[in-house]
Design an enzyme around this catalytic site. Structure first.
Site, PDB file in Angstrom:
ATOM      1  N   GLY A   9       0.824  -1.217   0.000  1.00 16.12           N
ATOM      2  CA  GLY A   9       0.000   0.000   0.000  1.00 16.12           C
ATOM      3  C   GLY A   9       0.849   1.255   0.000  1.00 16.12           C
ATOM      4  N   GLY A  12      -0.606   4.701  -0.948  1.00 16.82           N
ATOM      5  CA  GLY A  12      -1.718   5.248  -0.186  1.00 16.82           C
ATOM      6  C   GLY A  12      -1.330   6.519   0.552  1.00 16.82           C
ATOM      7  N   GLN A  13      -2.291   7.066   1.292  1.00 13.46           N
ATOM      8  CA  GLN A  13      -2.069   8.350   1.972  1.00 13.46           C
ATOM      9  C   GLN A  13      -0.858   8.298   2.898  1.00 13.46           C
ATOM     10  OE1 GLN A  13      -4.751   9.334   5.096  1.00 13.46           O
ATOM     11  NE2 GLN A  13      -4.207  11.503   5.107  1.00 13.46           N
ATOM     12  N   ASP A  35       2.559  -1.840  -4.541  1.00 15.07           N
ATOM     13  CA  ASP A  35       1.155  -1.411  -4.568  1.00 15.07           C
ATOM     14  C   ASP A  35       0.520  -1.983  -5.826  1.00 15.07           C
ATOM     15  OD1 ASP A  35      -1.325   0.154  -4.448  1.00 15.07           O
ATOM     16  OD2 ASP A  35      -0.250   1.397  -3.019  1.00 15.07           O
ATOM     17  N   ILE A  36      -0.814  -1.868  -5.931  1.00 11.89           N
ATOM     18  CA  ILE A  36      -1.463  -2.302  -7.180  1.00 11.89           C
ATOM     19  C   ILE A  36      -1.428  -1.198  -8.228  1.00 11.89           C
ATOM     20  CG2 ILE A  36      -2.995  -4.176  -6.442  1.00 11.89           C
ATOM     21  CD1 ILE A  36      -5.179  -2.059  -6.077  1.00 11.89           C
ATOM     22  N   ASP A  49      -0.546  -7.238  -5.875  1.00 12.44           N
ATOM     23  CA  ASP A  49      -1.910  -7.382  -5.356  1.00 12.44           C
ATOM     24  C   ASP A  49      -1.757  -8.186  -4.072  1.00 12.44           C
ATOM     25  OD1 ASP A  49      -4.363  -8.372  -4.644  1.00 12.44           O
ATOM     26  OD2 ASP A  49      -5.011  -8.790  -6.694  1.00 12.44           O
ATOM     27  N   TYR A 139     -14.716  -2.225   7.692  1.00 10.61           N
ATOM     28  CA  TYR A 139     -13.317  -1.818   7.879  1.00 10.61           C
ATOM     29  C   TYR A 139     -12.910  -1.993   9.347  1.00 10.61           C
ATOM     30  CZ  TYR A 139      -9.506   1.647   8.448  1.00 10.61           C
ATOM     31  OH  TYR A 139      -8.339   2.293   8.760  1.00 10.61           O
ATOM     32  N   LYS A 143     -10.225  -4.631  11.008  1.00  9.26           N
ATOM     33  CA  LYS A 143      -9.065  -4.170  11.768  1.00  9.26           C
ATOM     34  C   LYS A 143      -9.083  -4.727  13.193  1.00  9.26           C
ATOM     35  CE  LYS A 143      -6.841  -1.587   8.763  1.00  9.26           C
ATOM     36  NZ  LYS A 143      -5.430  -1.751   8.406  1.00  9.26           N
TER      37      LYS A 143
END
Ligand code: SER
Length: 315
Positions: A9, A12-13, A35-36, A49, A139, A143
């Site tokens: 990831g 990501g952010q 990452d994808i 993936d 989500y 988690k």
């Protein structure tokens, strides 16, 4: 010798900023982004993936990886559009990583947990480390289950797993996608670009939040901490500040007096209401000397300063 780090990831952010910070610390060649999707200037990089465990094993072997920061996940709001896919990516992605770390005897693994593990039965103010967890989103479910799996792999197999319950993360370097706390990043962009923001939460919905610099510091500090001091192998509570949309709006208005806001709450308001307002992070402070550097005022100054530079370069 430097660790050889793999980040999932990485686009990501948090991933984008964490990748850069780890490369500064350990050297570019020692931090592999995966990452994808790919962004430019992110070498070394491999497409991955997270559900393709065979590819993950190959990459770990090819690059002699010793640590994994497993960030790949779908966030709270977008997760609600496709619950089974979210569960699959978030939970089975983690299990693939934990299994690999166990089998290949890697040194350490990081798992980002979240305030989304909390729910309506959790005490809302100064939420303690150990509380009832009845998350309201898929989500949050993935988690909180993920936290249990982390603890299980630590207890059962001795996997050195480290985890934080991030609050909403705010940074100028990257945009979040599909989260409930995204408004707190969008609002700075809107203030500078349009002088107006339409907020998808109510004016008084307070949530725990944190500046990106602190989130990165917490992540690397926890991973570098002496393992013998760590008493939490699921997710450490982590806090820096709490505010509502109206409070952040008023803070930004001090810098941009003509800034205006409307409130049009949508389904994300219910998600936010099921989380807590503020977090007791004393265990993190005691175990690995956690201490945040930014509050709402200093974060806003820094955000606006950096975004102004970014936007002026776009023109
Ligand atoms: N920032 C995340 C979200 O809003 C919470 O972990 O989904």
């Amino acid at each position: 010798m430097s660790p050889k780090i793999l980040i999932t990831g990485a686009n990501g952010q948090i991933g984008r900023v964490l990748t850069e910070a780890l490369r500064q610390k350990f050297g570019r060649e020692n931090v592999l982004a995966t990452d994808i999707t790919k962004i430019e200037d992110n070498e070394p990089f491999e497409f991955l993936d997270i559900l393709n465990s065979q590819r993950l094993y190959e990459i770990v072997e090819d690059h002699n990886i010793t640590q994994i920061y497993h960030l790949a996940a779908i966030l709270s709001a977008s997760g609600e559009w496709n619950p089974l896919k979210t569960w699959n990516i978030n939970l089975n992605g983690l299990l693939t990583v934990l299994e690999l770390v166990r089998e290949k005897k890697l040194d350490k693994v990081f798992f980002p947990s979240t305030i989304a593990v909390f729910g309506n039965t959790t005490p809302r103010v100064e939420t303690p480390q150990d509380v009832p967890l009845l998350p309201s989103t898929v989500y949050g479910m993935s988690k909180s289950s993920g936290e249990l799996w982390c603890l299980y792999y630590y207890n059962k197999f001795g996997v050195d797993v480290r985890s934080l319950r991030y609050p909403g993360i705010i940074g100028w370097q990257s945009l979040p996608a599909g989260g409930t706390t995204d408004y707190a990043v969008e609002i700075y962009h809107a203030a500078l670009k349009n002088k107006h923001y339409e907020c998808f939460l109510n004016a008084d919905t307070r949530l725990p939040m944190m500046y990106m610099d602190d989130a990165i510091k917490a992540t690397i500090d926890l991973m570098e901490a002496d393992g013998n001091r760590l008493t939490v192998r699921y997710g450490y509570n982590l806090a820096a500040m709490s505010f509502s949309p109206e409070e952040i709006f008023q803070e930004i208005k001090k810098h941009i007096p003509e800034f205006t806001i409307d409130y049009k709450p949508d389904f994300r308001e219910n998600i936010a209401r099921s989380w807590t307002e503020s977090i007791d992070d004393r265990v993190a402070r005691k175990d690995w000397d956690w201490n945040p550097g930014f509050n709402l005022k200093t974060m806003s100054e820094d955000m606006l300063h950096h975004l102004k530079i970014v936007f002026s370069q776009e023109k």
